[in-house]
Design a protein around this motif. Sequence first.
Motif, PDB file in Angstrom:
ATOM      1  N   ARG A   1       0.868  -1.185   0.000  1.00  0.00           N
ATOM      2  CA  ARG A   1       0.000   0.000   0.000  1.00  0.00           C
ATOM      3  C   ARG A   1       0.899   1.227   0.000  1.00  0.00           C
ATOM      4  O   ARG A   1       2.069   1.129   0.382  1.00  0.00           O
ATOM      5  CB  ARG A   1      -0.854   0.025   1.263  1.00  0.00           C
ATOM      6  N   PRO A   2       0.346   2.376  -0.391  1.00  0.00           N
ATOM      7  CA  PRO A   2       1.165   3.589  -0.359  1.00  0.00           C
ATOM      8  C   PRO A   2       1.777   3.780   1.030  1.00  0.00           C
ATOM      9  O   PRO A   2       1.093   3.623   2.032  1.00  0.00           O
ATOM     10  CB  PRO A   2       0.153   4.705  -0.665  1.00  0.00           C
ATOM     11  N   GLY A   3       3.074   4.052   1.047  1.00  0.00           N
ATOM     12  CA  GLY A   3       3.750   4.296   2.321  1.00  0.00           C
ATOM     13  C   GLY A   3       4.359   3.049   2.952  1.00  0.00           C
ATOM     14  O   GLY A   3       5.169   3.151   3.871  1.00  0.00           O
ATOM     15  N   GLU A   4       3.965   1.867   2.475  1.00  0.00           N
ATOM     16  CA  GLU A   4       4.532   0.643   3.062  1.00  0.00           C
ATOM     17  C   GLU A   4       5.928   0.387   2.510  1.00  0.00           C
ATOM     18  O   GLU A   4       6.164   0.524   1.311  1.00  0.00           O
ATOM     19  CB  GLU A   4       3.620  -0.563   2.770  1.00  0.00           C
ATOM     20  N   VAL A   5       6.845   0.007   3.422  1.00  0.00           N
ATOM     21  CA  VAL A   5       8.252  -0.171   3.052  1.00  0.00           C
ATOM     22  C   VAL A   5       8.587  -1.664   3.082  1.00  0.00           C
ATOM     23  O   VAL A   5       8.293  -2.352   4.068  1.00  0.00           O
ATOM     24  CB  VAL A   5       9.153   0.590   4.059  1.00  0.00           C
ATOM     25  N   ASP A   6       9.224  -2.153   1.999  1.00  0.00           N
ATOM     26  CA  ASP A   6       9.621  -3.555   1.915  1.00  0.00           C
ATOM     27  C   ASP A   6      10.644  -3.852   3.012  1.00  0.00           C
ATOM     28  O   ASP A   6      11.612  -3.113   3.182  1.00  0.00           O
ATOM     29  CB  ASP A   6      10.220  -3.843   0.535  1.00  0.00           C
ATOM     30  N   GLY A   7      10.426  -4.915   3.762  1.00  0.00           N
ATOM     31  CA  GLY A   7      11.359  -5.290   4.821  1.00  0.00           C
ATOM     32  C   GLY A   7      10.996  -4.665   6.162  1.00  0.00           C
ATOM     33  O   GLY A   7      11.528  -5.063   7.197  1.00  0.00           O
ATOM     34  N   GLU A   8      10.092  -3.689   6.127  1.00  0.00           N
ATOM     35  CA  GLU A   8       9.705  -3.039   7.386  1.00  0.00           C
ATOM     36  C   GLU A   8       8.271  -3.421   7.750  1.00  0.00           C
ATOM     37  O   GLU A   8       8.004  -3.962   8.808  1.00  0.00           O
ATOM     38  CB  GLU A   8       9.838  -1.522   7.226  1.00  0.00           C
ATOM     39  N   HIS A   9       7.333  -3.139   6.851  1.00  0.00           N
ATOM     40  CA  HIS A   9       5.938  -3.520   7.109  1.00  0.00           C
ATOM     41  C   HIS A   9       5.702  -4.979   6.720  1.00  0.00           C
ATOM     42  O   HIS A   9       5.015  -5.715   7.420  1.00  0.00           O
ATOM     43  CB  HIS A   9       4.996  -2.597   6.335  1.00  0.00           C
ATOM     44  N   TYR A  10       6.229  -5.370   5.597  1.00  0.00           N
ATOM     45  CA  TYR A  10       6.167  -6.746   5.100  1.00  0.00           C
ATOM     46  C   TYR A  10       7.399  -6.976   4.225  1.00  0.00           C
ATOM     47  O   TYR A  10       8.036  -6.023   3.785  1.00  0.00           O
ATOM     48  CB  TYR A  10       4.938  -6.943   4.184  1.00  0.00           C
ATOM     49  N   HIS A  11       7.690  -8.256   3.952  1.00  0.00           N
ATOM     50  CA  HIS A  11       8.574  -8.613   2.839  1.00  0.00           C
ATOM     51  C   HIS A  11       7.625  -8.941   1.685  1.00  0.00           C
ATOM     52  O   HIS A  11       6.848  -9.903   1.788  1.00  0.00           O
ATOM     53  CB  HIS A  11       9.420  -9.839   3.176  1.00  0.00           C
ATOM     54  N   PHE A  12       7.661  -8.134   0.638  1.00  0.00           N
ATOM     55  CA  PHE A  12       6.731  -8.323  -0.483  1.00  0.00           C
ATOM     56  C   PHE A  12       7.362  -9.243  -1.522  1.00  0.00           C
ATOM     57  O   PHE A  12       8.466  -8.982  -1.993  1.00  0.00           O
ATOM     58  CB  PHE A  12       6.383  -6.965  -1.106  1.00  0.00           C
ATOM     59  N   VAL A  13       6.661 -10.333  -1.850  1.00  0.00           N
ATOM     60  CA  VAL A  13       7.194 -11.319  -2.811  1.00  0.00           C
ATOM     61  C   VAL A  13       6.095 -11.728  -3.798  1.00  0.00           C
ATOM     62  O   VAL A  13       4.913 -11.449  -3.575  1.00  0.00           O
ATOM     63  CB  VAL A  13       7.718 -12.598  -2.095  1.00  0.00           C
ATOM     64  N   SER A  14       6.528 -12.410  -4.872  1.00  0.00           N
ATOM     65  CA  SER A  14       5.556 -12.940  -5.832  1.00  0.00           C
ATOM     66  C   SER A  14       4.985 -14.251  -5.290  1.00  0.00           C
ATOM     67  O   SER A  14       5.519 -14.840  -4.346  1.00  0.00           O
ATOM     68  CB  SER A  14       6.251 -13.211  -7.168  1.00  0.00           C
ATOM     69  N   GLN A  15       3.919 -14.701  -5.947  1.00  0.00           N
ATOM     70  CA  GLN A  15       3.308 -15.975  -5.562  1.00  0.00           C
ATOM     71  C   GLN A  15       4.322 -17.124  -5.692  1.00  0.00           C
ATOM     72  O   GLN A  15       4.405 -17.987  -4.813  1.00  0.00           O
ATOM     73  CB  GLN A  15       2.100 -16.209  -6.483  1.00  0.00           C
ATOM     74  N   ALA A  16       5.112 -17.116  -6.796  1.00  0.00           N
ATOM     75  CA  ALA A  16       6.094 -18.199  -7.003  1.00  0.00           C
ATOM     76  C   ALA A  16       7.160 -18.171  -5.908  1.00  0.00           C
ATOM     77  O   ALA A  16       7.568 -19.229  -5.397  1.00  0.00           O
ATOM     78  CB  ALA A  16       6.749 -18.047  -8.384  1.00  0.00           C
ATOM     79  N   GLU A  17       7.600 -16.977  -5.544  1.00  0.00           N
ATOM     80  CA  GLU A  17       8.603 -16.871  -4.469  1.00  0.00           C
ATOM     81  C   GLU A  17       8.032 -17.391  -3.151  1.00  0.00           C
ATOM     82  O   GLU A  17       8.710 -18.090  -2.395  1.00  0.00           O
ATOM     83  CB  GLU A  17       9.062 -15.407  -4.303  1.00  0.00           C
ATOM     84  N   PHE A  18       6.765 -17.031  -2.890  1.00  0.00           N
ATOM     85  CA  PHE A  18       6.134 -17.483  -1.635  1.00  0.00           C
ATOM     86  C   PHE A  18       6.065 -19.009  -1.615  1.00  0.00           C
ATOM     87  O   PHE A  18       6.388 -19.643  -0.603  1.00  0.00           O
ATOM     88  CB  PHE A  18       4.734 -16.864  -1.499  1.00  0.00           C
ATOM     89  N   GLU A  19       5.682 -19.593  -2.750  1.00  0.00           N
ATOM     90  CA  GLU A  19       5.544 -21.052  -2.795  1.00  0.00           C
ATOM     91  C   GLU A  19       6.893 -21.742  -2.589  1.00  0.00           C
ATOM     92  O   GLU A  19       6.984 -22.789  -1.940  1.00  0.00           O
ATOM     93  CB  GLU A  19       4.883 -21.477  -4.115  1.00  0.00           C
ATOM     94  N   ALA A  20       7.958 -21.125  -3.130  1.00  0.00           N
ATOM     95  CA  ALA A  20       9.305 -21.695  -2.930  1.00  0.00           C
ATOM     96  C   ALA A  20       9.683 -21.638  -1.447  1.00  0.00           C
ATOM     97  O   ALA A  20      10.310 -22.558  -0.915  1.00  0.00           O
ATOM     98  CB  ALA A  20      10.329 -20.923  -3.770  1.00  0.00           C
ATOM     99  N   LEU A  21       9.275 -20.562  -0.774  1.00  0.00           N
ATOM    100  CA  LEU A  21       9.570 -20.435   0.665  1.00  0.00           C
ATOM    101  C   LEU A  21       8.807 -21.485   1.475  1.00  0.00           C
ATOM    102  O   LEU A  21       9.335 -22.039   2.445  1.00  0.00           O
ATOM    103  CB  LEU A  21       9.233 -19.022   1.156  1.00  0.00           C
ATOM    104  N   ILE A  22       7.579 -21.783   1.060  1.00  0.00           N
ATOM    105  CA  ILE A  22       6.815 -22.853   1.739  1.00  0.00           C
ATOM    106  C   ILE A  22       7.580 -24.174   1.611  1.00  0.00           C
ATOM    107  O   ILE A  22       7.779 -24.895   2.587  1.00  0.00           O
ATOM    108  CB  ILE A  22       5.401 -23.016   1.128  1.00  0.00           C
ATOM    109  N   GLU A  23       8.040 -24.458   0.377  1.00  0.00           N
ATOM    110  CA  GLU A  23       8.781 -25.704   0.113  1.00  0.00           C
ATOM    111  C   GLU A  23      10.004 -25.817   1.011  1.00  0.00           C
ATOM    112  O   GLU A  23      10.339 -26.903   1.490  1.00  0.00           O
ATOM    113  CB  GLU A  23       9.256 -25.720  -1.355  1.00  0.00           C
ATOM    114  N   ARG A  24      10.676 -24.697   1.227  1.00  0.00           N
ATOM    115  CA  ARG A  24      11.920 -24.697   2.023  1.00  0.00           C
ATOM    116  C   ARG A  24      11.633 -24.632   3.526  1.00  0.00           C
ATOM    117  O   ARG A  24      12.548 -24.458   4.311  1.00  0.00           O
ATOM    118  CB  ARG A  24      12.804 -23.506   1.610  1.00  0.00           C
TER     119      ARG A  24
END
Length: 212
Positions: free
Chosen positions: A46-69
């Motif tokens: 959202r406007p004003g949200e900072v990556d690594g501070e409010h959330y780590h923003f990733v793609s669906q494929a990246e998220f799925e790889a993290l689940i696998e790991r």
Amino acid sequence: MSAARRGLMLVLSSPSGAGKSTMSRRLLAADPAIRVSVSVTTRPPRPGEVDGEHYHFVSQAEFEALIEREHFLEWARVFGNLYGSPRAPVRDAIDAGFDVLFDIDWQGAQQLAQNQFRKEPDADLVSIFLLPPSMQELERRLRARADEPEAVIAARMAKARDEISHFAEYDYVLVNDDADACFRNIQTIVAAERLRRPRQIGLFPLVRALLD
Ligand code: ADP
Ligand code: 5GP
């Protein structure tokens, strides 16, 4: 002097708009022993949200790889997006005696209860649910917070009923009517939970020294 202690996993859940973020911010500002768990999400910032501070923003494929790991202590789908709490920073913080605050939904709270690092019932977990004083006030807060489309407000209000239906799964339930009173109650809960005997791992050497 107080004895060394293990950190707590402090879960704060509520329907969207009831005041979790407000209470989390105040708690983090007031208490240097609390760290926040920064979640990973596929939701766009959202406007004003900072990556690594409010959330780590990733793609669906990246998220799925993290689940696998097995990167996550818990993860869930909320409002059509994926959200998860990374495991390693939580474990490190707790072992170092910090408390970790999670702003997650009821699905995450349930999984944390099952995936705690220690297996004793409720070993590290303390969960708090915030209720709004009324559905009218919840809607007023949602509208006051952001200029969101009518459909988004309606979806949040519908999801609120689902979230509220899980209140009985939490250790503590607070009505967030007066913000100062609610915050004081959260601080009281944290203070008391920190003093529970099994969490004070420094008690044995302390008591031995007292009795010697
Ligand atoms: P959440 O994180 O649960 O979605 P927020 O903390 O963003 O909710 O709060 C939603 C809105 O309500 C914000 O504008 C916030 O300032 C306001 N708010 C929070 N707590 C109270 C309260 N006790 N009384 C009045 N307004 C509040
Ligand atoms: P938002 O998109 O408004 O920031 O968050 C939407 C919902 O997702 C909120 O109820 C929030 O508590 C929840 N949430 C945020 N991060 C996580 C997470 O890591 N795990 C789970 N289970 N829920 C999360």
